[in-house]
Design an enzyme around this catalytic site. Structure first.
Site, PDB file in Angstrom:
ATOM      1  N   HIS A   1       0.844  -1.209   0.000  1.00  0.00           N
ATOM      2  CA  HIS A   1       0.000   0.000   0.000  1.00  0.00           C
ATOM      3  C   HIS A   1       0.875   1.253   0.000  1.00  0.00           C
ATOM      4  CE1 HIS A   1      -2.719  -2.890   2.252  1.00  0.00           C
ATOM      5  NE2 HIS A   1      -3.504  -2.493   1.269  1.00  0.00           N
TER       6      HIS A   1
ATOM      7  N   GLN B   1     -18.103  -6.027  -0.632  1.00  0.00           N
ATOM      8  CA  GLN B   1     -17.267  -6.873  -1.479  1.00  0.00           C
ATOM      9  C   GLN B   1     -16.881  -8.185  -0.798  1.00  0.00           C
ATOM     10  OE1 GLN B   1     -14.100  -3.712  -1.626  1.00  0.00           O
ATOM     11  NE2 GLN B   1     -12.725  -5.465  -1.695  1.00  0.00           N
TER      12      GLN B   1
ATOM     13  N   GLY C   1      -2.896  -1.763  -7.113  1.00  0.00           N
ATOM     14  CA  GLY C   1      -1.751  -2.666  -7.264  1.00  0.00           C
ATOM     15  C   GLY C   1      -1.992  -3.776  -8.277  1.00  0.00           C
TER      16      GLY C   1
ATOM     17  N   GLN D   1      -8.840  -7.113 -10.301  1.00  0.00           N
ATOM     18  CA  GLN D   1      -9.483  -5.885  -9.794  1.00  0.00           C
ATOM     19  C   GLN D   1      -9.030  -4.675 -10.611  1.00  0.00           C
ATOM     20  OE1 GLN D   1     -10.156  -4.693  -5.509  1.00  0.00           O
ATOM     21  NE2 GLN D   1      -8.229  -3.631  -5.846  1.00  0.00           N
TER      22      GLN D   1
ATOM     23  N   SER E   1       0.324  -8.832   1.410  1.00  0.00           N
ATOM     24  CA  SER E   1      -1.139  -8.819   1.490  1.00  0.00           C
ATOM     25  C   SER E   1      -1.528  -8.640   2.946  1.00  0.00           C
ATOM     26  CB  SER E   1      -1.687 -10.151   0.965  1.00  0.00           C
ATOM     27  OG  SER E   1      -3.018 -10.334   1.413  1.00  0.00           O
TER      28      SER E   1
HETATM   29  O1  PAF Z   1      -8.000  -3.633  -3.010  1.00  0.00           O
HETATM   30  C1  PAF Z   1      -8.663  -3.257  -2.030  1.00  0.00           C
HETATM   31  O2  PAF Z   1      -8.143  -3.091  -0.932  1.00  0.00           O
HETATM   32  C2  PAF Z   1     -10.157  -3.013  -2.189  1.00  0.00           C
HETATM   33  O3  PAF Z   1     -10.725  -3.924  -3.049  1.00  0.00           O
HETATM   34  C3  PAF Z   1     -10.489  -1.565  -2.599  1.00  0.00           C
HETATM   35  C4  PAF Z   1      -9.943  -1.234  -3.983  1.00  0.00           C
HETATM   36  C5  PAF Z   1      -9.934  -0.600  -1.577  1.00  0.00           C
HETATM   37  C6  PAF Z   1     -12.012  -1.377  -2.653  1.00  0.00           C
HETATM   38  O4  PAF Z   1     -12.584  -1.620  -1.422  1.00  0.00           O
END
Ligand code: PAF
Length: 279
Positions: A38, A62, A148, A154, A186
């Site tokens: 991050h 999600q 990322g 995604q 992760s």
């Molecule tokens: O990758 C993530 O951490 C999540 O899927 C995101 C992009 C912040 C959306 O909640």
């Protein structure tokens, strides 16, 4: 101290002020439990934008598994301390009711690239991601969004989303950050026991070997079968998928002239890991 904003009104006021001065605003959406992966996104945004907002929001929409949502690591104080090292200009960490107030009924639903692999294994996951990313872009007024390669599918989903909905955000994909032994960073890695942690890098090693074999002319299916076998022998409880796909559409691809990606998901020690590499 980096300001931590809880409401959309505060975020809009801050970002709107920057935009009025023609400053370029970058957003780094996260669910917290931050690690170097991050931070590399935040540093890239810092280098490329005048202002950087990191969002920390564990998005319930999600998660298709309520247990996974409950167990998702949360560490806002530690996250804020890490973001101060970048530094970012603001953290947006809203409560769930701010993002999904009473009466919320809208979902961004995606076909195509959102359907296979993670979309298949985790029904509804990418609709949840697409919905919250659309909202975070709208709330933050960002010009650029940083994601990322670790979550390759995604990233392709978000690229498609901004194209399809004409969202004026430039999506920037950033390299996966790995531990020295190859394990992709992760937030879920903290759940591994010492034994699981020791075995986890075999996922990356196995797909790297398969990709090398394919590039050297071995049959795709054979190389993938060997990778799955290596992982099972090493103690992975379940290999959900190892697939060679078109890097953009995520559809099966046996055309080596198109960019291809090998993507994998597997369970070790009760923890689900995903990874991917170019082929
Ligand atoms: O990758 C993530 O951490 C999540 O899927 C995101 C992009 C912040 C959306 O909640």
């Amino acid at each position: 101290m980096i300001p931590i904003l809880r409401t959309v009104a505060e975020l809009r006021a801050l970002s709107g002020g920057w935009k009025a001065r023609n400053e370029v605003v970058g957003v780094v959406p996260t669910m917290g439990a931050l690690h170097d992966g991050h931070l590399s996104l935040a540093r890239r945004a810092r280098a490329e934008c005048d202002r950087v907002i990191t969002t920390i929001f564990v998005n319930p929409k999600q998660f298709n598994n309520p247990e996974d949502l409950k167990k998702y690591p949360r560490s806002e104080d530690a996250d804020a301390a890490l973001l101060a090292t970048v530094p970012v200009d603001a953290i947006f960490a809203p409560p769930v009711e701010e993002v999904y107030p009473d009466g919320f009924i809208t979902t961004v639903s995606m076909g195509g690239v959102a359907q296979p692999l993670e979309g298949h294994m985790r029904p509804g996951h990418f609709d949840g991601v697409a919905t919250v990313v659309t909202k975070l872009f709208g709330m933050s007024l960002a010009d650029r969004g940083y994601f990322g390669h670790k979550d390759w599918q995604q990233l392709q989903v978000v690229l498609r989303l901004v194209r399809d909905l004409n969202i004026p955000v430039q999506v920037v994909g950033c390299e996966t950050i790995r531990e020295p032994d190859g394990l992709a960073m992760s937030s879920r890695n903290v759940r591994l026991t010492a034994e699981g942690r020791a075995k986890a890098p075999i996922l990356y090693a196995a797909i790297t070997r398969a990709a090398e074999d394919i590039r050297a002319g071995h049959a795709d299916r054979m190389a993938i079968r060997e990778a799955a076998e290596t992982m099972r022998k090493a103690g992975f409880e379940r290999v959900e998928y190892i697939e060679l796909r078109d890097a953009e559409t995520l559809m099966p691809s046996d055309d080596p002239r198109r960019p291809r990606r090998m993507l994998a998901a597997a369970w070790i020690d009760g923890v689900r890991l995903i990874d991917n590499i170019p082929v």
